[in-house]
Design an enzyme around this catalytic site. Structure first.
Site, PDB file in Angstrom:
ATOM      1  N   SER A  23       0.826  -1.208   0.000  1.00  0.00           N
ATOM      2  CA  SER A  23       0.000   0.000   0.000  1.00  0.00           C
ATOM      3  C   SER A  23       0.861   1.259   0.000  1.00  0.00           C
ATOM      4  O   SER A  23       0.586   2.221  -0.729  1.00  0.00           O
ATOM      5  CB  SER A  23      -0.923   0.009   1.223  1.00  0.00           C
ATOM      6  OG  SER A  23      -1.810  -1.067   1.189  1.00  0.00           O
ATOM      7  N   GLY A  70      -4.814  -4.396  -9.440  1.00  0.00           N
ATOM      8  CA  GLY A  70      -5.897  -3.425  -9.345  1.00  0.00           C
ATOM      9  C   GLY A  70      -5.425  -2.059  -8.877  1.00  0.00           C
ATOM     10  O   GLY A  70      -5.882  -1.025  -9.368  1.00  0.00           O
ATOM     11  N   SER A 144     -14.444   2.055  -3.576  1.00  0.00           N
ATOM     12  CA  SER A 144     -13.096   1.654  -3.191  1.00  0.00           C
ATOM     13  C   SER A 144     -12.256   2.880  -2.839  1.00  0.00           C
ATOM     14  O   SER A 144     -12.253   3.882  -3.559  1.00  0.00           O
ATOM     15  CB  SER A 144     -12.428   0.889  -4.332  1.00  0.00           C
ATOM     16  OG  SER A 144     -11.051   0.724  -4.092  1.00  0.00           O
ATOM     17  N   SER A 145     -11.518   2.777  -1.749  1.00  0.00           N
ATOM     18  CA  SER A 145     -10.651   3.888  -1.344  1.00  0.00           C
ATOM     19  C   SER A 145      -9.565   4.147  -2.379  1.00  0.00           C
ATOM     20  O   SER A 145      -8.989   5.238  -2.412  1.00  0.00           O
ATOM     21  CB  SER A 145     -10.008   3.583   0.011  1.00  0.00           C
ATOM     22  OG  SER A 145      -9.151   2.455  -0.084  1.00  0.00           O
ATOM     23  N   SER A 172     -13.064   2.012   4.262  1.00  0.00           N
ATOM     24  CA  SER A 172     -11.593   1.993   4.132  1.00  0.00           C
ATOM     25  C   SER A 172     -10.973   3.349   4.459  1.00  0.00           C
ATOM     26  O   SER A 172     -10.011   3.786   3.829  1.00  0.00           O
ATOM     27  CB  SER A 172     -11.177   1.545   2.725  1.00  0.00           C
ATOM     28  OG  SER A 172     -11.684   0.274   2.428  1.00  0.00           O
ATOM     29  N   ASP A 288      -8.855  -6.018   3.765  1.00  0.00           N
ATOM     30  CA  ASP A 288      -7.871  -7.032   3.366  1.00  0.00           C
ATOM     31  C   ASP A 288      -7.563  -8.030   4.479  1.00  0.00           C
ATOM     32  O   ASP A 288      -6.903  -9.040   4.242  1.00  0.00           O
ATOM     33  CB  ASP A 288      -6.568  -6.363   2.907  1.00  0.00           C
ATOM     34  CG  ASP A 288      -6.702  -5.775   1.513  1.00  0.00           C
ATOM     35  OD1 ASP A 288      -7.656  -6.146   0.798  1.00  0.00           O
ATOM     36  OD2 ASP A 288      -5.857  -4.943   1.130  1.00  0.00           O
ATOM     37  N   ARG A 319     -14.556 -12.232  -3.038  1.00  0.00           N
ATOM     38  CA  ARG A 319     -13.943 -12.917  -1.897  1.00  0.00           C
ATOM     39  C   ARG A 319     -14.970 -13.531  -0.951  1.00  0.00           C
ATOM     40  O   ARG A 319     -14.696 -14.559  -0.326  1.00  0.00           O
ATOM     41  CB  ARG A 319     -13.014 -11.951  -1.146  1.00  0.00           C
ATOM     42  CG  ARG A 319     -11.738 -11.650  -1.916  1.00  0.00           C
ATOM     43  CD  ARG A 319     -10.840 -10.644  -1.237  1.00  0.00           C
ATOM     44  NE  ARG A 319      -9.550 -10.588  -1.922  1.00  0.00           N
ATOM     45  CZ  ARG A 319      -8.602  -9.685  -1.650  1.00  0.00           C
ATOM     46  NH1 ARG A 319      -8.813  -8.762  -0.732  1.00  0.00           N
ATOM     47  NH2 ARG A 319      -7.456  -9.707  -2.312  1.00  0.00           N
ATOM     48  N   LYS A 390       1.742 -11.683  -6.138  1.00  0.00           N
ATOM     49  CA  LYS A 390       1.086 -10.378  -6.245  1.00  0.00           C
ATOM     50  C   LYS A 390       1.462  -9.457  -5.092  1.00  0.00           C
ATOM     51  O   LYS A 390       1.589  -8.244  -5.270  1.00  0.00           O
ATOM     52  CB  LYS A 390      -0.429 -10.560  -6.316  1.00  0.00           C
ATOM     53  CG  LYS A 390      -1.210  -9.266  -6.438  1.00  0.00           C
ATOM     54  CD  LYS A 390      -2.671  -9.532  -6.664  1.00  0.00           C
ATOM     55  CE  LYS A 390      -3.498  -8.258  -6.559  1.00  0.00           C
ATOM     56  NZ  LYS A 390      -3.115  -7.238  -7.540  1.00  0.00           N
TER      57      LYS A 390
END
Length: 409
Positions: A23, A70, A144-145, A172, A288, A319, A390
């Site tokens: 991140s 992503g 999404s943040s 988030s 996450d 997920r 990843k």
């Protein structure tokens, strides 16, 4: 290919060097580029997401394939929209089915020109980069943040800056805070009052930067400690006053019997045996970590109700559905509600005789399920284990270092 993972033959006692924070790495790469920095970033993540970001930012080409990354898709879409030129950006088939309309619409409203090359609302994209006008826009706080972070990082370079009004519940939130704090380290000040974030036109300043270790990756070792009742795991490079939102996992794991001791080098995990009989938690700020806690709770036979999971539907895979499907193979029946709640009340079914965990091109599915090997003498089988590259390419070698026996199956 699949891996058969068997538990260690002795008590786990290991010091594991986690990867650098993905991140932070991916945000700092963009900020470093926007500041025209002469400095190399130290301790960058070596994961796929970061590799494709580095390749794109250092390439002389105009066409970028970011594969399954992503974060790179979202951050680079915003970045390229203000770099003069014509660019294309694409990815895997899964990436071509991950929505990006919200970000594209926002950027186009701020003066960008971005077109869809195939399916409306999805990558691949053609981007005609130019100066962005900026201004005021509204976004749902539940998106999404990464959309929000992508906009914020290019905001100071917009002619009018950016006033971003977030509507409804903001998910988030720590990731947005992380972005703003990193921007501040590069000399850009933003204000966040209530539901509105304001970034005035200003310039980034280049600074030397060292990336800290990844708290998301630490969660899998907390899971191992909880299931194995181990007190011999040390994780250097993690700090109590971290900018990462997933550092909240340390406090939550204390309810599952694992306490955290902070040292000069990092942390040490201590098994206490103080385990709750039920766990309820809102993961809206740490999505996450959800897979990790779902797996460890069923492993410890702890019923749970987890909310705030709406963003899990648009991750590398769905997920929530993946967790339900794969845990059913081991005899656990989970239920979901309202596309945002996942729970388990202890209900079980007959497990499969030799289940193989599918990973759905999702690194976190592989790493969240790996600690289950502690429970099963025969081991567990995980398909397509290379997906961990990843975010944590060294994950399987780290497990071997801790004593796990891993063979191709």
């Amino acid at each position: 290919m699949s891996y058969l993972i068997k538990r260690p033959l002795k008590v786990i006692n290991a010091s594991i060097q986690l990867p650098a924070s993905k991140s932070i790495s991916n945000r700092v790469l963009i900020l470093n580029a926007l500041s025209y920095s002469p400095y190399d970033i130290r301790n960058l993540s070596d994961c796929d997401d970061t590799e494709v970001m580095i390749k794109a930012l250092t390439s002389n080409g105009r066409d970028f394939d970011i594969k399954a990354a992503g974060t790179a898709m979202r951050f680079l879409t915003a970045f390229l929209s203000k770099v003069v030129g014509e660019w294309t950006i694409t990815g895997t088939e899964r990436m071509k089915n991950r929505p990006i309309r919200i970000l594209v619409d926002a950027l186009n409203a701020l003066g960008a020109r971005i077109e869809y090359m195939e399916k409306e609302g999805y990558p691949p994209l053609r981007i005609f980069g130019s100066a962005l006008q900026g201004g005021a826009i509204s976004l749902a706080g539940g998106v999404s943040s990464q959309y929000i972070s992508a906009l914020l990082m290019v905001a100071p370079l917009m002619e009018k800056g950016l006033t971003l009004m977030l509507e409804g519940n903001i998910i988030s939130r720590p990731y947005i805070h992380l972005t703003l704090q990193l921007m501040k380290q590069f000399g850009v000040v933003a204000t966040w009052e209530g539901q509105t974030i304001r970034v005035e036109p200003q310039e980034y300043k280049p600074v030397p930067f060292v990336v800290e270790s990844d708290w998301s990756a630490a969660s899998y070792w907390y899971s191992i400690a909880a299931i194995s009742k181990s007190t011999g795991i040390e994780l250097p490079g993690l700090f109590e006053n971290s900018l990462q939102g997933d550092a909240a996992g340390a406090q939550l794991f204390s309810k599952l019997g694992v306490d955290t001791t902070y040292t000069d080098q990092g942390i040490r995990l201590n098994y206490t045996g103080n385990v709750t009989d039920r766990l309820e938690y809102d993961f809206v700020n740490e999505p996450d970590l959800a897979q990790t806690f779902v797996v460890v709770c069923v492993a410890l036979d702890i019923p749970f109700r987890f909310t705030g999971l709406q963003s899990l539907k648009i991750k590398e895979t769905d997920r929530m559905e993946a967790l339900k499907t794969e845990l059913k193979k081991y005899g656990y029946l989970l239920t979901d509600h309202d596309n945002s709640i996942l729970e388990w009340n202890g209900e079980k079914c007959q497990p499969e005789s030799a289940p193989v965990i599918a990973t759905y091109e999702d690194h976190r599915m592989a790493m969240a399920f790996a600690p289950l090997a502690v429970m099963y003498p025969q081991g567990i089988c995980i398909a397509d284990p290379e997906v961990v590259s990843k975010s944590h390419p060294g994950f399987w070698n780290d497990l071997r270092k801790a004593g796990f026996i891993i063979t191709e199956n």
